[in-house]
Design an enzyme around this catalytic site. Structure first.
Site, PDB file in Angstrom:
ATOM      1  CG  HIS A 157      -2.108  -1.068   0.880  1.00 20.38           C
ATOM      2  ND1 HIS A 157      -2.605  -1.489  -0.077  1.00 20.38           N
ATOM      3  CD2 HIS A 157      -2.700  -1.715   2.130  1.00 20.38           C
ATOM      4  CE1 HIS A 157      -3.406  -2.445   0.120  1.00 20.38           C
ATOM      5  NE2 HIS A 157      -3.733  -2.677   1.275  1.00 20.38           N
ATOM      6  CG  HIS A 232      -8.006  -0.871   2.110  1.00 19.17           C
ATOM      7  ND1 HIS A 232      -8.661  -1.636   3.021  1.00 19.17           N
ATOM      8  CD2 HIS A 232      -6.688  -1.411   1.987  1.00 19.17           C
ATOM      9  CE1 HIS A 232      -8.045  -2.766   3.158  1.00 19.17           C
ATOM     10  NE2 HIS A 232      -7.066  -2.750   2.356  1.00 19.17           N
ATOM     11  CD  GLU A 373      -8.060  -3.691  -0.438  1.00 16.24           C
ATOM     12  OE1 GLU A 373      -6.859  -3.334  -0.761  1.00 16.24           O
ATOM     13  OE2 GLU A 373      -8.489  -4.713  -0.115  1.00 16.24           O
TER      14      GLU A 373
HETATM   15  C1  GLA Z   1      -5.073  -5.473   1.679  1.00 12.67           C
HETATM   16  C2  GLA Z   1      -4.034  -6.533   1.677  1.00 12.67           C
HETATM   17  C3  GLA Z   1      -4.237  -7.067   3.155  1.00 12.67           C
HETATM   18  C4  GLA Z   1      -4.205  -6.198   4.169  1.00 12.67           C
HETATM   19  C5  GLA Z   1      -5.280  -5.033   4.023  1.00 12.67           C
HETATM   20  C6  GLA Z   1      -4.993  -3.949   5.207  1.00 12.67           C
HETATM   21  O1  GLA Z   1      -6.306  -6.076   1.437  1.00 12.67           O
HETATM   22  O2  GLA Z   1      -4.154  -7.466   0.538  1.00 12.67           O
HETATM   23  O3  GLA Z   1      -3.457  -8.184   3.078  1.00 12.67           O
HETATM   24  O4  GLA Z   1      -2.953  -5.993   4.239  1.00 12.67           O
HETATM   25  O5  GLA Z   1      -5.035  -4.652   2.762  1.00 12.67           O
HETATM   26  O6  GLA Z   1      -4.887  -4.790   6.329  1.00 12.67           O
END
Ligand code: GLA
Length: 408
Positions: A157, A232, A373
């Site tokens: 991220h 997110h 997402e």
């Molecule tokens: C995304 C990632 C997950 C986790 C979330 C946030 O979905 O793929 O593994 O890190 O973000 O917690």
């Protein structure tokens, strides 16, 4: 008013014409400070007509000496979305159930301090690169770039300080037909988190009078770089803090997905979902197959934490498609997701561990929410067969996702 945007597709290099027509409806500027109200709004069918759609704002605290504002977008039928300038975070989404009862379906915190102290990406804008990059390394134009390793041996991220941890500029978008909109923007400097190129980014949240939350992302750069933006929000259609989403029904228009290794990096394979716990082509309860111990993929993810490849007429098609639908049988709340993106990360809240509580004081535990997402595939910069996430200086990145709420 007709607005025509000429944009070079960041995926294929083809020049594409994006025509967006904005028809000016009657617009009334309210005299109240900090409020823009759209008149002639049409309430959605069955909803109780309320006041005109509006945007208000209030101070929400400070981060590193910078003031943060919390905006409240309300539509003509009473749906309400709160968005803060810190991280572009959607703090709450209040939508009616089949009896018209509003509940907040987005996980979050009551205070800015809690977001700053440790937010597991609740509601935020994720960038410059959403999801993982293997070993935090990618090559572009013969140069190797090394990012912060903030997720084991990988980058997640955006890195240590992704787009979710900056205060964004905010402007109310005037003349929005059928709703209200807030545009957030920031300049991500060349070298931020070691990504090349100065990136100008804006993200516009539109709340329509027909209960859609639309997110439009745009970015340009002055040097070749990579970009993969998403939001997110963690959803629980029964209301945040109400317990597990295991019984909520998910349907995804995805016949294939990208399996991962045990660090959640795609193997490069595009695998069929048929015959696996990843087959959501027909609506299935999220929890039905989440304890399938014979699926190595479910074990790697501690549940679902995978990119689904959305079915499209051709791999480089970027038209808006329906990615899927989630329904809560109890409340009747339904959310359809539409997107121009090729993939969607379905995450079943696996890392929520009962150590944090939301605004209603209820603790969040594993499986108490899901995230969907919209995105390009994880680790695309290292996966030559995946759609490209490279953005060149003569291109414009543009992406749209809609979360459309209704009841059944
Ligand atoms: C995304 C990632 C997950 C986790 C979330 C946030 O979905 O793929 O593994 O890190 O973000 O917690």
């Amino acid at each position: 008013m007709m607005r025509i945007v000429l944009a070079r597709s960041s995926r294929s290099g083809r020049l594409s014409l994006l025509v967006s027509a904005i028809i000016l409806g009657g617009l009334a500027m309210s005299s109240g400070a900090g409020t823009v109200a759209a008149s002639q709004a049409t309430p959605s069918a069955g909803a109780t007509p309320a006041a005109a759609a509006s945007i208000t704002s209030e101070p929400f605290g400070d981060v590193e000496g910078q003031g943060v504002d919390l905006y409240t977008l309300t539509n003509a039928s009473g749906m309400e979305v709160k968005i803060m300038t810190y991280g572009g975070i959607v703090q709450s989404i209040r939508v009616p159930d089949r009896d018209g009862q509003l509940a907040n379906v987005a996980l979050g915190f009551a205070t800015l301090e809690e977001y700053v102290a440790g937010n597991p990406y609740f509601g935020c804008i994720v960038g410059r690169y959403g999801n993982r990059i293997a070993r935090g390394t990618f090559n572009l134009g013969g140069t190797t770039y090394r990012l912060a390793l903030n997720n084991g041996e990988n980058t997640l991220h955006g890195g240590e300080k992704g787009f979710d941890k900056f205060v964004w500029g905010a402007t109310r978008v005037p003349d929005v037909q059928n709703g209200v909109a807030l545009k957030l923007s920031r300049v991500s400097p060349d070298g931020e988190e070691n990504y090349p190129g100065t990136m100008m980014v804006d993200v516009t949240y539109t709340l329509t009078d027909t209960d859609e939350l639309q997110i439009d992302y745009h970015a340009t750069t002055d040097k070749a770089t990579i970009v993969n933006l998403t939001n997110h929000t963690y959803f629980n259609l029964a209301g945040e803090g109400s317990g597990t989403v295991a019984n909520q029904q998910l349907q995804l228009n995805a016949s294939t997905y990208t399996p991962v290794d045990d660090t959640l990096i795609p193997t490069g394979e595009i695998a069929p979902v048929a015959g696996t716990p990843f087959d959501f082509t027909t609506a299935t309860a999220i929890g039905d197959r989440i304890r399938d111990g014979s699926s190595e993929q479910i074990i790697f993810g501690r549940g679902y934490d995978h990119n689904f490849v959305l079915d499209r007429p051709s791999p480089d098609d970027r038209s808006m498609v329906v990615a899927g639908t989630v329904t809560d049988p109890e409340s009747g709340r339904t959310m359809e997701i539409r997107t121009t993106e090729p993939g969607i990360q379905f995450y079943s809240g696996n890392f929520l561990d009962g150590t944090i509580a939301g605004p209603s004081g209820k603790v969040y535990r594993q499986g108490d929410a899901f995230a969907l997402e919209t995105q390009h595939f994880p680790d695309s910069p290292n996966q030559p067969t995946f759609p490209s996430t490279v953005l060149q200086p003569d291109q414009e990145y543009s992406s749209t996702t809609v979360y459309a709420f209704s009841t059944s």
